[in-house]
Structures are given as structure tokens and as C-alpha cells.
Design an enzyme around this catalytic site. Sequence first.
Site: not given
Length: 463
Positions: A251, A255, A106, A253
Site C-alpha cells: 500500500d 506497512d 495508508s 505507506d
Amino acid sequence: MSLIKSISGIRGTIGGRAGEGLTPLDIVKFTSAYATFIRRTTQLTSNVIVVGRDARLSGHMVRDIVVGTLQGMGFDVVDIGMATTPTTELAVTWEKACGGIILTASHNPKQWNALKLLNEKGEFLTDAQGKEVLRIAEAEDFDYAQVDHLGAVEYNDTCLRRHIDAVKALKLVDVDAIKKADFTVAVDAVNSVGGVAIPKLLTALGVKHVVKLFCDPTGNFGHTPEPIPENLTAVSDYMKQGKADVAFVVDPDVDRLAIVMENGEFFVEEYTLVAVADYVLSCTPGPTVSNLSSSRALRDITEKKYHCRYEASAVGEVNATTLMRKIGAVIGGEGNGGVIYPELHYGRDALVGVALFLTLLAKSGKTVSELKRTYPQYSIAKTKLQLTPDMDVDAILKAVEKHYAGEKLTTIDGVKIDFPDSWVHLRKSNTEPIIRIYSEAHTMEQAEKLGDDVKHIVQSLCK
């Protein structure tokens, strides 16, 4: 070196000794434990596990070990390559897989990586399920497949396109309105997979003018990857030049979604969900959910503007989605920019957030800063109380409950104290020896003072 074992998987810094960093031995151990858990618990006949990864420098290495271990456990693997977390979640259901692993840490810096573990619905494991994976790993309670039963690998590079198509197809996403608005949109994707995903989404939504900052997915992050103001000076400076209508920041990833306004000021991550929920509720009234540490603005919008039901969950995506399902929420998420729109899936999804926000912006006819001023104004401050080995956290939180017994309290996750115009939330960190203290009020000065005042009271209760 650091290695954090939690219910959501294993996270650590690359290198070091086994058990102290995220080493190949640790990756094998936890992948094996997860595969064993899936084998024992899945209700599907599927033998497939989906694997996706962000653009981290360690991604290829971790991917090779994870895929090889899953094959060794007898599972077939669908490798979707570099993919966002929400794309991987969706791919689990598209492939009718019995699970999925997302290789991403993340918002952590580039030396970190992690295995995020999904169930057969493409959602994160529950607390009990995560603990069972940790138990299996600790006991090394797994058996590998014989040579005739090793798994196979299939590569699938179509999932991002399918994800974008699914977002475009949502009833509340108005591509014609977005095209007509003729926005210029800047994107900061911190040199990860969002640098591919978000520009492609914008093009599909009819945005002709896309300005890319840190969009080359090299894994060499151009700045500290958490999408908070102190890390986003470059995109803020660009927006101050008046060359774009809005900037989207994700970010590694993808999400979490942060927004920068046309004047270079920050929309604030908390308000990503507030704005998207405002639009969704205007079209499809219904319950909303956010976690206890998220802004009260969502509650205000839900209850006062739309006369609908709002409820707060414990912190953590799986807690939010569980409550959303329970009460039939039409929109929900977390105040860190995590939009969860059940119409597509139960997972934080920056692509959905971008499409719904652009639709709202186009239909409103307002600038982003004008839109922001229509919402209840709050600021959240964060502080912490350092713990020592002799401190009993549960006893401290009980003392806080007793001290504030005359106020409205919520104790499903630490202690949250709701005052008429503000709140404070205290909860123990899962990764550090601290009590996190979040406070919200109408101004940052008020929020910081409230947090400090409560912190001093807690310190006095510890004596």
C-alpha cells in the site's frame, strides 16, 4: 469532504472548509495538540520529532505545515522525506526522538492524507493517549514558542538504507539462500514510496531480476491503492504470463504486504502473516498474535503444527503489539498483510515481510502456489449492517451475545462467535454508521452464507 478524528490521528480529504476536510487550519490544530501532548508526557529529554511522508500529491504541502507548526511549538524536526511507515517508526528510535508523525492516509485514495502519531518508541499512541490529543485539539489548549525558542530542521535521507540494512541483518533472513534461488520478482507499489523501498530491498537481498509496476513515486496512484484482488488486475495479468516467481504488492505507506502467486492467483493478504509465521515458528517457537478479524489459519499453524500459544487481540495495530509484548510473541500482526516481527520492531513492516517470505520460499524449494496449499484453507467474507439513528449498538451486541450464549464468545472488541469450523466477528465501525460483520469458513460460499445468516439474525434482534 471528509475529516475523521480518531485516536490514531487525523485523516481527511484535502480541501474544503476547516473542520470538514483536511485543511491547513486542521493540520496546524492537530499538530499543535500532538506536540503539546508530547511535551507534557514524554519521559525523554529529547526535543526532536521525526516526520516522514508517503508520495501523495498533497505530501509537500502537509509536510511544510506540519514541520513549521512543530518548529512553532519549539520542537526540533528531523525530516526524513519520503519514507515508509515502518522506516519512520524505526527512525524515531534511531534519532532518540520523543515522537514522530507519519504523513500518510495508508490505503485511502489520492485525495486523502493523514497525520499518524507515534510515541517515543516509534509506536502508535494508545487509546487513552489518542483521546487526550483529541481533547487538547478540541480545547485548543496549546502555547507556541517565543522567537528565541523556535525549533530547527534537519534533513536525513539515510533512514531507508539503514532500514534495509537492519532487515538484512536479521538472523532469519538468509540472503545467500535468496541469491541462490535466482528469483524473478514483480513489484506493484501503487506509485508511492514502496516503488523506491521494495526494489532497493530486493537488490540488497540479491534478487537480480525485478519487474516494476507502478513504482514511480508520483502520488498519482495507478489504481485504487488498497492491496486487494479487485484493485490488482494489472499485476495479476502480468503474473499469468509466467514471467516471474512471485509478486509483492504494498500500500502507499508500505506497512501492508500482499502476494500474487506465479500463476496470477492471489496468495490472499490473510496468508502473508500465516506464511511468515510458519517460517519464524520453525526456527524460533513461541507465542503468536493476530486480531479477532484475522484468519484462524494462524491459530491452527501455531497450536497444531508447533504446539505453541496463540492469542487474539482487539482490532488495531496498537492492540496487537500490546498483547504481543504481554505474552512475548515471536511473530504477530494483522490479517490485512500486516507482519509485526519484534526482533526488529513492534510495527507492521512490509520490508520485513518480503525478506522473511523470500527466505521461506527459497528454503522450501516450492512455488508460491505449492506453498499456499500446505496451509489450512479458509476464506473470509465481509458484509455490514447499516445503522439508523434510533439503533442502540451496545444493546444490539448484547442481544447477539445472549442469542449465541451456547457458543464460544469473545467480547473484547464487539462480539466474536467461534464455531467448530468457522467464526463470525461483529464490531461497530469507528468511521461509518455500520456494524461490520466478518465471517470465515473453509470455502467462500460457506463464509458468505454464515455472514448472511448472522446478519439476518441480528436484523431480527433489532425489531
